[in-house]
Design an enzyme around this catalytic site. Structure first.
Site, PDB file in Angstrom:
ATOM      1  N   GLU A 153      -2.252  62.463 -39.384  1.00  0.00           N
ATOM      2  CA  GLU A 153      -2.003  61.945 -40.728  1.00  0.00           C
ATOM      3  C   GLU A 153      -0.663  61.215 -40.834  1.00  0.00           C
ATOM      4  O   GLU A 153      -0.581  60.127 -41.405  1.00  0.00           O
ATOM      5  CB  GLU A 153      -2.039  63.100 -41.743  1.00  0.00           C
ATOM      6  CG  GLU A 153      -3.410  63.723 -41.955  1.00  0.00           C
ATOM      7  CD  GLU A 153      -4.331  62.824 -42.770  1.00  0.00           C
ATOM      8  OE1 GLU A 153      -3.885  61.766 -43.232  1.00  0.00           O
ATOM      9  OE2 GLU A 153      -5.510  63.191 -42.938  1.00  0.00           O
ATOM     10  N   SER A 154       0.393  61.820 -40.316  1.00  0.00           N
ATOM     11  CA  SER A 154       1.739  61.296 -40.604  1.00  0.00           C
ATOM     12  C   SER A 154       2.665  61.212 -39.403  1.00  0.00           C
ATOM     13  O   SER A 154       3.821  60.818 -39.547  1.00  0.00           O
ATOM     14  CB  SER A 154       2.412  62.196 -41.646  1.00  0.00           C
ATOM     15  OG  SER A 154       2.691  63.473 -41.078  1.00  0.00           O
TER      16      SER A 154
END
Length: 479
Positions: A311-312
């Site tokens: 995700e990040s």
């Protein structure tokens, strides 16, 4: 494609194996009490294996690995308990099998003519080849004839006979043997300590995920089939049970699911991405690992960490143009639903991401197999529950099983095709992104697990060496 080829080979091998064994098996009554008297009396199946990231190892959630999962399923089929008996080499496995210490040798063992004459052979369930490896950035050898450095293989390896046969074609070919494991030799290649080693294609793929400097020069052999081996004495009933089990494992998709779980993501190796990821595991993950552990709930914390990296990249301030933010890249709506006030706070983000994933897991139909539920939930986490329901319906319309992740995931890209999405309740979706999303997470999770497994092995080795030193010093003082 490779998975389909392996399953075709598997089916052919099973058929030939069954035909070859018909006569002796005609005299076997196939009832559970006759499968293997000793195993039934002790109520335990003992399976010898080798401790490595492919066959068997102990993770944070207990025993795992391809051979463990397949052995556990076979033990359940026999209605007995399972004991895994890890040893250090194939030679040690066959010695234990000959001595009756184990019932089955299971460690991604290739078919070998000499061993098939001494032991009973189980059906083929996988296939792999031997590959020559070298360090990325060094000169790539083309054949065994032009090796410019040192080739090292594990001692007592089946490779020795293969290389002896190759030496007839390449008289200048030389090699050394080492007491190190195959994994350790691959690491030495990656670190530039030795020039070459030869390993199975499966072992190479697995270890490239944690040592991306490992490069493949060429295949030394064609693919060999992989088998379990049984004792040659008194194991006909167990062999018959194994054939029945493997047949059912193919029919019900167990072999395909295990193969997909352990091997499918390995085809996506990317040198640059893997280097960046491993660097993040070493330098960034230690800061957040306690939070993933704290909020894992019913999940494996390695999985939660892998989701966050996908995700990040473990950036607590990550923000996308669409407005999702934080370690778990939450939408404002999801953050409100999970009752968090600051998406950029790592702890709040990880806690909310985990709770939301648990919520999605609870919404998965009970008909989905336990081991597949997380992949369905992750697809829903990525593209929304509505689109997941759509692809399940589409899979059923196309004649597939909507509860089987293998069948559903191949239809995910269809959600972006007009001929399909115009007839779906929730319409267009980037299903191809959800497909890649889940595959990436599986790959990242395995890399984290293997990294921490290696760290633990090094720590254990260090402690054992210290204990040996202390013991020696104590003995000298007593003298």
């Amino acid at each position: 494609m490779k998975g389909l080829f392996i399953r075709i080979v598997l089916a052919i091998c099973l058929s030939l194996w069954a035909i070859d064994m018909v006569f002796p098996w005609q005299q076997i009554v196939r009832s559970k009490q006759n499968y293997h008297t000793t195993i039934q009396e002790r109520q335990k199946l003992i399976v010898g294996t080798i401790n490595n990231p492919v066959s068997y190892f102990i993770g944070t959630n207990g025993e795992t690995g391809l051979e463990y999962e397949l052995s556990k399923a076979f033990a359940n089929y026999l209605n007995v308990d399972l004991e895994m008996f890890p040893l250090n080499s194939a030679d040690a496995l066959f010695q234990a099998l000959a001595q009756g210490k184990i019932d089955i040798a299971a460690a991604s063992l290739f078919y070998q003519q000499d061993r098939s004459e001494k032991f009973k052979l189980g059906p083929a369930y996988h296939a792999a080849s031997w590959q020559l490896t070298y360090r990325k950035g060094e000169r790539r050898p083309i054949t065994l004839e032009n090796l410019s450095g040192k080739l090292v293989i594990p001692a007592n390896s089946a490779l020795n006979n293969i290389l002896l046969a190759k030496k007839e074609k390449y008289p200048s070919l030389t090699w050394e043997t080492s007491e190190l494991s195959q994994e350790e030799l691959l690491f030495q290649v990656a670190e530039g300590k030795i020039d070459y080693t030869i390993a199975t294609s499966t072992e190479v793929s697995v270890n490239q995920q944690i040592k991306p400097q490992i490069a493949i020069a060429f295949n030394v052999t064609d693919e060999f089939t992989v088998h379990w081996y049984l004792s040659d004495k008194g194991a006909s009933e167990l062999q018959a049970a194994l054939l029945d089990f493997m047949n059912s494992a193919i029919e019900n998709g167990l072999i395909a699911r295990i193969e997909e779980k352990y091997f499918n993501h390995l085809n996506q190796f990317d040198y640059v991405d893997t280097r960046s990821y491993l660097n993040a595991i070493e330098t960034v993950l230690p800061k957040y690992a306690p939070l993933f552990e704290k909020y894992k709930g019913d999940l494996d914390w390695h999985l939660l960490a892998a989701i966050s990296y996908q995700e990040s990249h473990w950036n607590p301030e990550a923000t996308s143009p669409t407005g999702v933010r934080g370690m778990m890249m939450l939408t404002k709506a999801t953050a409100d639903r999970m009752n968090i006030t600051n998406r950029l706070d790592p702890e709040q983000s990880i806690k909310a991401g985990s709770e939301y994933l648990h919520l999605l897991l609870k919404q998965m139909p009970d008909t989905i197999l336990k081991e597949d539920r997380i992949w369905f939930a992750l697809a829903a986490y990525n593209m929304g529950l509505g689109h997941l329901l759509d692809v399940r319906r589409l899979t059923k319309q196309l004649g597939g099983n909507p509860d089987n992740w293998l069948e559903v995931k191949k239809n995910l890209p269809l959600l972006a095709q007009k001929r399909y999405f115009t007839h779906l309740k929730y319409g267009y979706a980037r299903g191809y992104e959800a497909f890649q999303y889940v595959e990436n997470i599986r790959r990242y999770m395995n890399s984290i697990m293997n990294y921490y497994r290696l760290q633990q092995n090094q720590q254990d080795r260090y402690e054992n060496e210290n204990n040996d030193v202390i013991s020696t010093q104590t003995q000298q003082e007593q003298r």
